[in-house]
Design a protein around this motif. Structure first.
Motif, PDB file in Angstrom:
ATOM      1  N   THR A  14      39.012  30.581 -64.512  1.00  0.00           N
ATOM      2  CA  THR A  14      39.385  31.064 -65.188  1.00  0.00           C
ATOM      3  C   THR A  14      41.060  31.701 -64.137  1.00  0.00           C
ATOM      4  N   GLY A  15      40.320  32.457 -62.807  1.00  0.00           N
ATOM      5  CA  GLY A  15      41.244  32.438 -61.922  1.00  0.00           C
ATOM      6  C   GLY A  15      42.593  31.694 -61.651  1.00  0.00           C
ATOM      7  N   LEU A  16      42.386  30.169 -61.570  1.00  0.00           N
ATOM      8  CA  LEU A  16      43.227  29.034 -61.858  1.00  0.00           C
ATOM      9  C   LEU A  16      43.269  28.142 -63.472  1.00  0.00           C
ATOM     10  N   PHE A  17      42.826  28.503 -63.724  1.00  0.00           N
ATOM     11  CA  PHE A  17      43.439  27.336 -65.089  1.00  0.00           C
ATOM     12  C   PHE A  17      43.929  28.775 -66.008  1.00  0.00           C
TER      13      PHE A  17
ATOM     14  N   SER B  67      46.603  32.193 -62.143  1.00  0.00           N
ATOM     15  CA  SER B  67      48.018  31.067 -61.626  1.00  0.00           C
ATOM     16  C   SER B  67      48.885  31.322 -62.241  1.00  0.00           C
ATOM     17  N   SER B  68      49.737  31.327 -63.866  1.00  0.00           N
ATOM     18  CA  SER B  68      50.138  31.565 -64.539  1.00  0.00           C
ATOM     19  C   SER B  68      50.693  32.769 -63.621  1.00  0.00           C
TER      20      SER B  68
ATOM     21  N   GLN C 131      55.154  33.085 -62.167  1.00  0.00           N
ATOM     22  CA  GLN C 131      55.669  34.065 -62.986  1.00  0.00           C
ATOM     23  C   GLN C 131      55.658  35.549 -61.517  1.00  0.00           C
ATOM     24  N   SER C 132      55.066  35.775 -60.824  1.00  0.00           N
ATOM     25  CA  SER C 132      55.346  36.978 -60.209  1.00  0.00           C
ATOM     26  C   SER C 132      55.958  36.999 -58.845  1.00  0.00           C
ATOM     27  N   ALA C 133      55.854  35.296 -58.414  1.00  0.00           N
ATOM     28  CA  ALA C 133      56.614  34.791 -56.877  1.00  0.00           C
ATOM     29  C   ALA C 133      57.612  33.813 -57.058  1.00  0.00           C
ATOM     30  N   GLY C 134      57.112  33.267 -58.325  1.00  0.00           N
ATOM     31  CA  GLY C 134      57.910  31.659 -57.830  1.00  0.00           C
ATOM     32  C   GLY C 134      57.010  30.545 -57.198  1.00  0.00           C
ATOM     33  N   PRO C 135      57.756  29.597 -56.655  1.00  0.00           N
ATOM     34  CA  PRO C 135      57.658  28.393 -55.694  1.00  0.00           C
ATOM     35  C   PRO C 135      56.455  28.748 -54.267  1.00  0.00           C
ATOM     36  N   VAL C 136      56.942  29.777 -54.156  1.00  0.00           N
ATOM     37  CA  VAL C 136      56.758  30.608 -52.940  1.00  0.00           C
ATOM     38  C   VAL C 136      55.412  31.047 -52.394  1.00  0.00           C
ATOM     39  N   VAL C 137      54.679  31.469 -54.219  1.00  0.00           N
ATOM     40  CA  VAL C 137      53.363  31.438 -54.488  1.00  0.00           C
ATOM     41  C   VAL C 137      51.856  31.091 -53.700  1.00  0.00           C
ATOM     42  N   LEU C 138      52.502  29.482 -53.070  1.00  0.00           N
ATOM     43  CA  LEU C 138      51.667  28.121 -52.419  1.00  0.00           C
ATOM     44  C   LEU C 138      51.530  29.711 -51.519  1.00  0.00           C
ATOM     45  N   ILE C 139      52.908  29.871 -50.684  1.00  0.00           N
ATOM     46  CA  ILE C 139      52.261  30.653 -49.469  1.00  0.00           C
ATOM     47  C   ILE C 139      51.465  31.227 -49.388  1.00  0.00           C
ATOM     48  N   ALA C 140      51.462  32.359 -50.865  1.00  0.00           N
ATOM     49  CA  ALA C 140      50.155  33.624 -50.884  1.00  0.00           C
ATOM     50  C   ALA C 140      48.995  32.974 -50.879  1.00  0.00           C
ATOM     51  N   TYR C 141      48.532  31.872 -51.380  1.00  0.00           N
ATOM     52  CA  TYR C 141      47.765  30.793 -51.517  1.00  0.00           C
ATOM     53  C   TYR C 141      46.653  31.101 -50.457  1.00  0.00           C
TER      54      TYR C 141
ATOM     55  N   PRO D  56      59.025  23.622 -63.953  1.00  0.00           N
ATOM     56  CA  PRO D  56      59.539  24.289 -62.942  1.00  0.00           C
ATOM     57  C   PRO D  56      59.205  25.790 -63.100  1.00  0.00           C
ATOM     58  N   TRP D  57      59.445  26.194 -61.924  1.00  0.00           N
ATOM     59  CA  TRP D  57      58.209  27.621 -61.849  1.00  0.00           C
ATOM     60  C   TRP D  57      58.396  28.001 -63.986  1.00  0.00           C
ATOM     61  N   ASN D  58      59.603  28.526 -63.386  1.00  0.00           N
ATOM     62  CA  ASN D  58      60.242  29.389 -64.516  1.00  0.00           C
ATOM     63  C   ASN D  58      59.846  28.850 -66.617  1.00  0.00           C
ATOM     64  N   GLN D  59      59.531  28.002 -66.534  1.00  0.00           N
ATOM     65  CA  GLN D  59      58.711  27.778 -67.578  1.00  0.00           C
ATOM     66  C   GLN D  59      57.916  27.713 -67.843  1.00  0.00           C
ATOM     67  N   VAL D  60      57.052  28.550 -67.029  1.00  0.00           N
ATOM     68  CA  VAL D  60      55.576  28.266 -66.539  1.00  0.00           C
ATOM     69  C   VAL D  60      55.110  29.956 -67.451  1.00  0.00           C
ATOM     70  N   THR D  61      55.002  29.644 -68.501  1.00  0.00           N
ATOM     71  CA  THR D  61      54.536  30.845 -69.527  1.00  0.00           C
ATOM     72  C   THR D  61      53.002  31.638 -69.813  1.00  0.00           C
ATOM     73  N   GLY D  62      52.415  30.870 -69.597  1.00  0.00           N
ATOM     74  CA  GLY D  62      51.421  31.031 -69.923  1.00  0.00           C
ATOM     75  C   GLY D  62      51.208  31.168 -71.423  1.00  0.00           C
TER      76      GLY D  62
END
Length: 486
Positions: free
Chosen positions: A48-51, A54-55, A59-69, A281-287
């Motif tokens: 569930t954490g990925l599928f 992750s949305s 939403q919390s960070a944008g593409p920089v979330v990759l750095i968080a991972y 685009p990250w701002n279109q990933v709503t979940g």
């Protein structure tokens, strides 16, 4: 001794004792191969954490979330190497619960073991409820509770069989998930190379990672806010340590799993989300809609929604399966230390602690009913609750390892065969990361309540320990040392 936590007298494992002989009630049997152990960890951490979760991180960070991972993945690797060193040296049921009791004291072991059980139950609750929702895709008129009961009975049947049966099924469950993720990564690359467009989206390509407000549209604050969700996604990977007591060859299987599983998980998460945010685009990933469905649909795969449903159902069953296994073996280890009722020591003729499975499934049944009547944002609540429990367990693993390394140095014991790298700097950096995540839980209003619940849980455990356990069981357990006896 309190009747609730009494235990039949049995030999205390010492330096020369066999690592699989525990109590007269029965013993666990080694039946998990190297591939079983690797995929058990993948099954618990990829779900569930990925599928879906992750949305929220995107939403919390944008593409920089990759750095968080990547940052969280590095910390998880240090946790896993610390756990791996202890598991190879002491391959016992209960794993890090017993390590905490041995190197930090019985109270720390009690808190660690029961908090891990709490973590597994909370995470499995999310997947049990999600499973019922997934089945509603095909059977919208069937009450959800029927599917909840069905999956609990199925999980109980698997976990009460020989551990080799469990390992084999978990291998195939996890393989389906891994194959689906690889297919999505490859499919996403094909879409970008061919210049295709996702349904309802614009141009695809890596430029989407920085063309919508920049790579870090919400700055450092967004990056920090995403860490809690990211840690939740990696939660459960420590189940590798739980398998040590039933691994056929822990000295080979545990190091390989520890070295490869975190890297695989990190690649899956980072590569998958990089592809997702390049296509959408990250701002279109709503979940609201899964990006997996959009990608499979764009590739011309028929019945993409149904195919995805099969994948997420498999992912949910796999995660529940691994979580039930981990919680059950931890309860068995707690009972060995007289930190849990002696009933959890009951083992079937196949070498399975069946009573722990019964209790775990009963907890899932009650929790699923409560989960069904909670608000729609229940996933966020569960994620933050599980994050606190996960960070606590990881922190105890790191501190137990630090204490073990100090004892090895102080007493001049034989060096570990699977020594943690970057010692001691890596350990203290990982410990600092865990404390940072706890601080972030306190600072953000959406997770502060969950932190308070986590603290309340530790208070309840403290009262329970000093009321029911303290002074009734062994002190620090003596653990079989594979290194010292060779």
């Amino acid at each position: 001794m309190s009747p609730a936590f009494s235990s039949a007298p049995g030999p205390t494992p010492g330096p020369g004792s066999a690592s699989t002989t525990h109590q007269p009630n029965g013993e666990l049997k080694r039946g998990l191969s190297m591939r079983h152990i690797q995929f058990i960890a993948l099954g618990s951490a990829i779900g569930t954490g990925l599928f879906y979760g992750s949305s929220a991180a995107i939403q919390s960070a944008g593409p920089v979330v990759l750095i968080a991972y990547i940052i969280a993945g590095a910390a998880v690797f240090m946790v896993m190497r610390a756990l791996g060193e202890m598991a190879v040296r002491h391959p016992v049921p209960g794993s890090f619960g017993q390590y905490a009791a041995r190197y930090l004291g019985p109270f720390a072991g009690f808190l660690t073991g029961w908090t891990f059980v709490f973590e597994m139950i909370v995470v499995a609750l999310a997947d049990v409820t999600a499973f019922a929702v997934y089945m509603g895709f095909w059977f919208p008129d069937t009450p959800r509770w029927i599917w909840v009961v069905a999956v609990i009975l199925f999980i109980a049947a698997i976990n009460t069989r020989n551990v080799k049966v469990f390992g084999e099924l978990e291998f195939w469950f996890s393989l389906i998930k891994v194959t689906a993720i690889i297919a999505m990564i490859v499919g996403g690359i094909v879409i970008m190379v061919l210049g295709m467009q996702i349904s309802g989206g614009g141009a695809t390509g890596p430029q989407n990672l920085w063309s919508h407000g920049g790579f870090a549209p919400k700055g450092a604050e967004g990056l920090l806010a995403a860490l809690a969700v990211v840690v939740f996604a990696f939660g459960g990977v420590e189940t590798v340590g739980i398998t040590a007591g039933e691994a056929t060859d822990p000295k080979r299987a545990i190091p390989r799993a520890v070295n490869t599983v975190p890297a695989r998980i990190l690649v899956f998460y980072v590569a998958t989300l990089a592809i997702v945010m390049s296509l959408i685009p990250w701002n279109q990933v709503t979940g609201d809609a899964s990006p997996f469905v959009q990608i499979f649909t764009s590739l011309g795969i028929p019945a993409a929604a149904g195919l995805l449903n099969v994948i997420v159902i498999t992912a949910a069953i796999s995660a529940i399966n691994a979580d039930t296994f981990g919680a059950g073996r931890m309860l068995f280890g707690l009972a060995q230390q007289k930190h849990a009722p002696a009933v959890f020591l009951r083992v079937s003729r196949g070498g399975v602690p069946w009573m722990t499975v019964v209790i775990m499934c009963a907890a899932l049944g009650v929790g699923a009913v409560l989960n069904a009547i909670m608000p729609e944002d229940v996933f966020a609540v569960i994620a933050s609750l599980a994050t606190f429990a996960t960070v606590w367990v990881w922190l105890m693993i790191l501190l137990s390892h630090v204490a073990m390394r100090r004892e090895i140095s102080r007493h001049g014991w034989a060096e570990s065969e699977f020594k943690m790298p970057l010692w001691p700097v890596g350990s203290w950096l990982a410990i600092g990361f865990m404390l940072l995540v706890v601080t972030l839980l306190a600072l953000h209003e959406s997770t502060r309540g969950s932190l308070l619940v986590g603290v309340a849980w530790l208070v309840i455990l403290t009262v329970g320990y000093f009321t029911l356990v303290h002074g009734t069981g062994r002190d620090r357990p003596e653990l079989h040392d594979n290194t010292a006896t060779e």
